[in-house]
Design a protein around this motif. Structure first.
Motif, mmCIF file in Angstrom:
data_model
loop_
_atom_site.group_PDB
_atom_site.id
_atom_site.type_symbol
_atom_site.label_atom_id
_atom_site.label_comp_id
_atom_site.label_asym_id
_atom_site.label_seq_id
_atom_site.Cartn_x
_atom_site.Cartn_y
_atom_site.Cartn_z
ATOM 1 N N ALA A 115 -6.753 -0.633 -9.018
ATOM 2 C CA ALA A 115 -6.016 -0.658 -10.297
ATOM 3 C C ALA A 115 -4.513 -0.531 -10.029
ATOM 4 O O ALA A 115 -3.701 -1.212 -10.667
ATOM 5 N N GLY A 116 -4.143 0.331 -9.077
ATOM 6 C CA GLY A 116 -2.734 0.492 -8.721
ATOM 7 C C GLY A 116 -2.150 -0.788 -8.148
ATOM 8 O O GLY A 116 -1.028 -1.186 -8.485
ATOM 9 N N ILE A 117 -2.919 -1.463 -7.286
ATOM 10 C CA ILE A 117 -2.473 -2.737 -6.714
ATOM 11 C C ILE A 117 -2.341 -3.787 -7.809
ATOM 12 O O ILE A 117 -1.359 -4.543 -7.857
ATOM 13 N N ALA A 118 -3.302 -3.823 -8.725
ATOM 14 C CA ALA A 118 -3.265 -4.775 -9.830
ATOM 15 C C ALA A 118 -2.048 -4.531 -10.725
ATOM 16 O O ALA A 118 -1.398 -5.478 -11.182
ATOM 17 N N TYR A 119 -1.730 -3.258 -10.967
ATOM 18 C CA TYR A 119 -0.559 -2.926 -11.780
ATOM 19 C C TYR A 119 0.718 -3.396 -11.072
ATOM 20 O O TYR A 119 1.619 -3.950 -11.711
ATOM 21 N N TYR A 120 0.774 -3.190 -9.764
ATOM 22 C CA TYR A 120 1.939 -3.622 -8.982
ATOM 23 C C TYR A 120 2.101 -5.148 -9.056
ATOM 24 O O TYR A 120 3.214 -5.662 -9.199
ATOM 25 N N ILE A 121 0.980 -5.887 -8.964
ATOM 26 C CA ILE A 121 1.033 -7.351 -9.058
ATOM 27 C C ILE A 121 1.566 -7.770 -10.417
ATOM 28 O O ILE A 121 2.440 -8.644 -10.519
ATOM 29 N N LEU A 122 1.047 -7.147 -11.478
ATOM 30 C CA LEU A 122 1.512 -7.461 -12.832
ATOM 31 C C LEU A 122 3.005 -7.163 -12.970
ATOM 32 O O LEU A 122 3.773 -7.988 -13.472
ATOM 33 N N PRO A 150 -0.599 4.717 -3.644
ATOM 34 C CA PRO A 150 -1.647 4.108 -2.805
ATOM 35 C C PRO A 150 -2.003 4.955 -1.584
ATOM 36 O O PRO A 150 -3.177 5.027 -1.200
ATOM 37 N N PHE A 151 -1.003 5.597 -0.987
ATOM 38 C CA PHE A 151 -1.268 6.451 0.177
ATOM 39 C C PHE A 151 -2.131 7.650 -0.221
ATOM 40 O O PHE A 151 -3.023 8.060 0.534
ATOM 41 N N LEU A 152 -1.878 8.204 -1.412
ATOM 42 C CA LEU A 152 -2.693 9.323 -1.895
ATOM 43 C C LEU A 152 -4.137 8.871 -2.128
ATOM 44 O O LEU A 152 -5.085 9.578 -1.766
ATOM 45 N N TYR A 153 -4.311 7.686 -2.709
ATOM 46 C CA TYR A 153 -5.660 7.180 -2.964
ATOM 47 C C TYR A 153 -6.417 6.942 -1.654
ATOM 48 O O TYR A 153 -7.588 7.303 -1.529
#
Length: 198
Positions: A115-122, A150-153
């Motif tokens: 979800a974090g990666i998807a938010y970054y892409i958006l 992302p590092f925490l996840y």
């Protein structure tokens, strides 16, 4: 394209996600408060996920308040984000039903990471569409929170196999980082003379 349909659809999906999560909490059959003890893992996982959905809703709203136009690519990037967020109820339910087991905690982290990666892409597509000198680009700046999360996840996913409770604490820390009000976009909007849309 105007952004209103994207915002309305996203708000609706996030509202449904929260509704699904709360409906997964089964009412105990007994009438004593002691019956609620069995629900503690489920309620804790629900509370954490509710916070995450609230964070995404809030940040999505603020981000979209800076946007003037939407492309087809942005629509798909937004759907990509909503896809990963829509898996949060499943991961939340698995955590609660299995009392923070290792595999459920790892899966929860994978969903949060994606979800974090998807938010970054958006966010990146919006900045590309609006321009490097856009209000959003200036407000985001170095985006320290976005780089730390992302590092925490990943750390929480790795730790979940050794200590699921510590993994949960790391997820909570990541949420708290985002829960602290981020005034970058509001400040940028005020400086530009625009208010945040309702």
């Amino acid at each position: 394209m105007k952004k209103t349909r994207l915002e309305a659809f996203s708000d609706g999906v996030l509202a449904i996600i929260i509704t699904i999560m709360v409906l997964e909490i089964k009412v105990p059959h007994g009438e004593q408060f002691s019956e609620l003890k069995k629900l503690i893992p489920i309620l804790l996982s629900y509370a954490l996920s509710f916070i995450y959905i609230g964070i995404y809703w809030n940040n999505h709203h603020h981000m979209m308040s800076t946007v003037h136009k939407i492309t087809g690519g942005i629509l798909w990037a937004n759907l990509h984000l909503l896809f990963w967020l829509s898996l949060i109820p499943f991961a939340t339910g698995w955590i609660g039903e299995n009392h923070f087991g290792a595999a459920p905690m790892a899966l929860y982290g994978v969903v949060l990471l994606m979800a974090g990666i998807a938010y970054y892409i958006l966010q990146s597509l919006l900045i590309k569409n609006e321009g490097k000198d856009s209000l959003l680009a200036k407000a985001i700046g170095q985006d320290l929170k976005g780089k730390i999360s992302p590092f925490l996840y990943v750390a929480a996913i790795a730790v979940s196999w050794m200590n699921a409770i510590l993994s949960g604490i790391i997820y909570l820390i990541a949420a708290l980082i985002w829960l602290i009000p981020d005034k970058r976009i509001e400040r940028a909007l005020r400086q530009s003379g625009n208010g945040i849309d309702d």
